[in-house]
Design a protein around this motif. Structure first.
Motif, PDB file in Angstrom:
ATOM      1  N   SER A 138       0.802  -1.235   0.000  1.00 44.32           N
ATOM      2  CA  SER A 138       0.000   0.000   0.000  1.00 44.32           C
ATOM      3  C   SER A 138       0.828   1.276   0.000  1.00 44.32           C
ATOM      4  O   SER A 138       0.336   2.332  -0.397  1.00 44.32           O
ATOM      5  CB  SER A 138      -0.943   0.015   1.198  1.00 44.32           C
ATOM      6  OG  SER A 138      -1.742  -1.142   1.163  1.00 44.32           O
ATOM      7  N   ALA A 139       2.081   1.193   0.445  1.00 48.92           N
ATOM      8  CA  ALA A 139       2.906   2.401   0.474  1.00 48.92           C
ATOM      9  C   ALA A 139       3.753   2.528  -0.798  1.00 48.92           C
ATOM     10  O   ALA A 139       4.591   3.412  -0.900  1.00 48.92           O
ATOM     11  CB  ALA A 139       3.806   2.374   1.704  1.00 48.92           C
ATOM     12  N   LEU A 140       3.521   1.628  -1.759  1.00 46.67           N
ATOM     13  CA  LEU A 140       4.405   1.578  -2.931  1.00 46.67           C
ATOM     14  C   LEU A 140       3.730   2.138  -4.186  1.00 46.67           C
ATOM     15  O   LEU A 140       2.508   2.041  -4.331  1.00 46.67           O
ATOM     16  CB  LEU A 140       4.809   0.127  -3.197  1.00 46.67           C
ATOM     17  CG  LEU A 140       5.505  -0.587  -2.033  1.00 46.67           C
ATOM     18  CD1 LEU A 140       5.756  -2.056  -2.393  1.00 46.67           C
ATOM     19  CD2 LEU A 140       6.811   0.092  -1.686  1.00 46.67           C
ATOM     20  N   ASP A 141       4.544   2.677  -5.091  1.00 44.12           N
ATOM     21  CA  ASP A 141       3.985   3.132  -6.374  1.00 44.12           C
ATOM     22  C   ASP A 141       3.713   1.891  -7.249  1.00 44.12           C
ATOM     23  O   ASP A 141       4.123   0.777  -6.905  1.00 44.12           O
ATOM     24  CB  ASP A 141       4.926   4.142  -7.041  1.00 44.12           C
ATOM     25  CG  ASP A 141       6.248   3.524  -7.445  1.00 44.12           C
ATOM     26  OD1 ASP A 141       6.318   2.291  -7.635  1.00 44.12           O
ATOM     27  OD2 ASP A 141       7.232   4.275  -7.574  1.00 44.12           O
ATOM     28  N   PRO A 142       3.005   2.079  -8.378  1.00 43.28           N
ATOM     29  CA  PRO A 142       2.606   0.900  -9.169  1.00 43.28           C
ATOM     30  C   PRO A 142       3.768  -0.002  -9.603  1.00 43.28           C
ATOM     31  O   PRO A 142       3.641  -1.225  -9.556  1.00 43.28           O
ATOM     32  CB  PRO A 142       1.909   1.510 -10.388  1.00 43.28           C
ATOM     33  CG  PRO A 142       1.380   2.810  -9.890  1.00 43.28           C
ATOM     34  CD  PRO A 142       2.392   3.310  -8.894  1.00 43.28           C
ATOM     35  N   ASP A 143       4.903   0.582  -9.987  1.00 42.78           N
ATOM     36  CA  ASP A 143       6.030  -0.251 -10.427  1.00 42.78           C
ATOM     37  C   ASP A 143       6.585  -1.086  -9.280  1.00 42.78           C
ATOM     38  O   ASP A 143       6.856  -2.277  -9.433  1.00 42.78           O
ATOM     39  CB  ASP A 143       7.154   0.614 -11.015  1.00 42.78           C
ATOM     40  CG  ASP A 143       6.785   1.089 -12.407  1.00 42.78           C
ATOM     41  OD1 ASP A 143       5.829   0.518 -12.989  1.00 42.78           O
ATOM     42  OD2 ASP A 143       7.427   2.032 -12.902  1.00 42.78           O
ATOM     43  N   ASN A 144       6.751  -0.435  -8.119  1.00 38.36           N
ATOM     44  CA  ASN A 144       7.256  -1.173  -6.956  1.00 38.36           C
ATOM     45  C   ASN A 144       6.262  -2.218  -6.481  1.00 38.36           C
ATOM     46  O   ASN A 144       6.637  -3.289  -6.019  1.00 38.36           O
ATOM     47  CB  ASN A 144       7.595  -0.200  -5.818  1.00 38.36           C
ATOM     48  CG  ASN A 144       8.971   0.428  -6.006  1.00 38.36           C
ATOM     49  OD1 ASN A 144       9.972  -0.262  -5.966  1.00 38.36           O
ATOM     50  ND2 ASN A 144       9.006   1.725  -6.261  1.00 38.36           N
ATOM     51  N   THR A 145       4.962  -1.891  -6.595  1.00 44.87           N
ATOM     52  CA  THR A 145       3.919  -2.859  -6.234  1.00 44.87           C
ATOM     53  C   THR A 145       4.046  -4.101  -7.108  1.00 44.87           C
ATOM     54  O   THR A 145       4.040  -5.234  -6.622  1.00 44.87           O
ATOM     55  CB  THR A 145       2.516  -2.222  -6.397  1.00 44.87           C
ATOM     56  OG1 THR A 145       2.411  -1.144  -5.472  1.00 44.87           O
ATOM     57  CG2 THR A 145       1.409  -3.219  -6.130  1.00 44.87           C
ATOM     58  N   LYS A 146       4.209  -3.877  -8.427  1.00 48.82           N
ATOM     59  CA  LYS A 146       4.355  -5.006  -9.360  1.00 48.82           C
ATOM     60  C   LYS A 146       5.549  -5.874  -9.000  1.00 48.82           C
ATOM     61  O   LYS A 146       5.488  -7.099  -9.063  1.00 48.82           O
ATOM     62  CB  LYS A 146       4.531  -4.478 -10.790  1.00 48.82           C
ATOM     63  CG  LYS A 146       3.215  -4.161 -11.437  1.00 48.82           C
ATOM     64  CD  LYS A 146       3.385  -4.053 -12.955  1.00 48.82           C
ATOM     65  CE  LYS A 146       2.138  -3.447 -13.553  1.00 48.82           C
ATOM     66  NZ  LYS A 146       2.379  -2.235 -14.322  1.00 48.82           N
ATOM     67  N   GLU A 147       6.638  -5.196  -8.636  1.00 50.34           N
ATOM     68  CA  GLU A 147       7.880  -5.892  -8.298  1.00 50.34           C
ATOM     69  C   GLU A 147       7.672  -6.808  -7.076  1.00 50.34           C
ATOM     70  O   GLU A 147       8.075  -7.970  -7.077  1.00 50.34           O
ATOM     71  CB  GLU A 147       8.900  -4.794  -7.991  1.00 50.34           C
ATOM     72  CG  GLU A 147      10.294  -5.197  -7.724  1.00 50.34           C
ATOM     73  CD  GLU A 147      11.097  -3.945  -7.355  1.00 50.34           C
ATOM     74  OE1 GLU A 147      11.171  -2.996  -8.182  1.00 50.34           O
ATOM     75  OE2 GLU A 147      11.628  -3.912  -6.228  1.00 50.34           O
ATOM     76  N   VAL A 148       6.990  -6.274  -6.062  1.00 48.23           N
ATOM     77  CA  VAL A 148       6.760  -7.063  -4.848  1.00 48.23           C
ATOM     78  C   VAL A 148       5.799  -8.223  -5.132  1.00 48.23           C
ATOM     79  O   VAL A 148       6.009  -9.353  -4.682  1.00 48.23           O
ATOM     80  CB  VAL A 148       6.238  -6.161  -3.696  1.00 48.23           C
ATOM     81  CG1 VAL A 148       5.738  -6.991  -2.520  1.00 48.23           C
ATOM     82  CG2 VAL A 148       7.341  -5.215  -3.237  1.00 48.23           C
ATOM     83  N   ILE A 149       4.775  -7.949  -5.944  1.00 49.23           N
ATOM     84  CA  ILE A 149       3.828  -9.012  -6.311  1.00 49.23           C
ATOM     85  C   ILE A 149       4.541 -10.130  -7.066  1.00 49.23           C
ATOM     86  O   ILE A 149       4.346 -11.316  -6.796  1.00 49.23           O
ATOM     87  CB  ILE A 149       2.674  -8.438  -7.155  1.00 49.23           C
ATOM     88  CG1 ILE A 149       1.747  -7.647  -6.247  1.00 49.23           C
ATOM     89  CG2 ILE A 149       1.893  -9.534  -7.862  1.00 49.23           C
ATOM     90  CD1 ILE A 149       0.611  -6.972  -6.968  1.00 49.23           C
ATOM     91  N   ALA A 150       5.409  -9.733  -8.006  1.00 44.97           N
ATOM     92  CA  ALA A 150       6.145 -10.742  -8.782  1.00 44.97           C
ATOM     93  C   ALA A 150       7.009 -11.584  -7.854  1.00 44.97           C
ATOM     94  O   ALA A 150       7.103 -12.814  -8.013  1.00 44.97           O
ATOM     95  CB  ALA A 150       6.998 -10.063  -9.853  1.00 44.97           C
TER      96      ALA A 150
END
Ligand SMILES: Nc1ncnc2c1ncn2[C@@H]1O[C@H](COP(=O)(O)OP(=O)(O)OP(=O)(O)O)[C@@H](O)[C@H]1O
Ligand SMILES: [Mg+2]
Length: 336
Positions: free
Chosen positions: A169-181
């Motif tokens: 929730s504290a991450l921008d979309p690119d960082n969110t994608k990275e963590v999800i991956a």
């Protein structure tokens, strides 16, 4: 496996009792990626904190891997917590320790022999793709990298369960994608049950097998992620999903259009054939206002918002009946 059996959490507030978790019963199977969604204050964090007894239930029982943990104390409680990893919105890394030390700390806490620590830390950093950052300090990492370090640390003692409270929730979309991956790739290679709280519907769609919707302490809806996104039943679920499509259709356009219908396609149905068929067959004027197809759990979920104009009510009714055979159709009232 995690099982909540009639779990209640009641807080004392200014001499008043406040029920934060209200009679929740849920089962999360081994290996599942299970999501909890719901508005702020719904009781999501409080419920999840009962799994490792950071919050004790006021009544009811919590089972972890078949064991009733509700009354665990001392050594049992310590062992339980070592077997459950947890990550948070704000990473909680130690600022003045290197990435290596941040991960090593979790291993020292479980009395891992000193000669095993180095190999294990590098193994964990490799798992999250950050082996080359071992000697760096957290302030030099992006948010996504920090969360990946937190994941490595959470998995240090080989837990079977990972609890994630708004981890992206504290991450921008690119960082969110990275963590999800990263989480997805770990799940493919590692037998882990993940219980993940989020208010980000995009995250929910890409990650979860199953999902529970909470509101005012209660679970108001629960089921496969696909079914809940395709056919939300509760107002709470409808509100959340509306948020994720809101903005697609400008208000001005909606205000001008009449006779709007929202069609939700069943998996195998194609848009074009139905629309062109009813247009020809019933001599209707159809405009397509909005439409999209997304994939949830690798299955297509299509939605189409159409305006069905006709002076002949009978052919309109026939057309709607035809669509209903092929798809789910609702008069559109601004929500799903
Ligand atoms: N220790 C506590 N003492 C008193 N009230 C609490 C305590 N912890 C949580 N609450 C209350 O319980 C309710 C549920 O809180 P909780 O943090 O579980 O909600 P949440 O669904 O995680 O919300 P958010 O999405 O904002 O994180 C809230 O009204 C909160 O104020
Ligand atoms: Mg919370």
């Amino acid at each position: 496996m995690i099982k909540f059996d009639s779990v209640n959490v009641v807080f004392e507030r200014k001499n008043e009792q406040f029920t934060a978790v209200d009679n929740v019963s849920l089962q999360i199977d081994q290996g599942n990626f299970y999501g909890i969604v719901g508005p702020s204050g719904a009781g999501k964090s409080t419920l999840v904190r009962t799994v490792n007894l950071l919050q004790r239930p006021t009544s009811g029982n919590v089972f972890v891997n078949g064991q009733n943990v509700t009354s665990y104390k001392d050594k049992e409680l310590r062992d339980l917590r070592l077997g459950i990893g947890m990550i948070f919105q704000h990473f909680n890394l130690i600022k003045n320790a290197s990435i290596f030390s941040n991960v090593a700390l979790a291993l020292r806490a479980s009395n891992t022999p000193e000669n095993e620590i180095k190999n294990r830390v590098y193994e964990l950093l490799e798992l999250v793709g950050l082996k080359d950052k071992a000697d760096v300090f957290p302030n030099l990492l992006s948010g996504g990298q920090k969360q990946r370090v937190a994941i490595a640390r959470a998995l240090a003692n080989k837990p079977k369960i990972l609890l994630c409270d708004e981890a992206t929730s504290a991450l921008d979309p690119d960082n969110t994608k990275e963590v999800i991956a990263t989480l997805k790739s770990i799940k493919e290679n590692y037998p882990l049950t993940v219980l993940f709280i989020t208010h980000q519907m995009e995250v929910a769609k890409t990650l979860f097998d199953e999902v529970a919707v909470m509101e005012k302490g209660r679970v108001v809806e629960q089921g496969s992620c696909y079914d809940i996104f395709a056919h939300p039943q509760s107002q709470a679920a409808k509100n959340l999903i509306k948020c994720s499509i809101k903005g697609v259709i400008p208000e001005e356009i909606l205000a001008h259009e009449k006779d709007l219908y929202l069609i939700t396609y069943k998996e195998e149905c194609a848009y074009e054939s139905v629309i062109s068929y009813i247009s020809r067959q019933f001599n209707l004027d159809i405009s397509i206002i909005a439409g999209n197809i997304e994939y949830i759990q690798k299955k297509p979920l299509g939605r189409l918002l159409i305006s069905l104009k006709s002076s002949d009510e009978q052919s309109k009714a026939k057309a709607l009946a035809f669509i209903k055979e092929k798809a789910f159709v609702h008069e559109f009232n601004g929500e799903i």
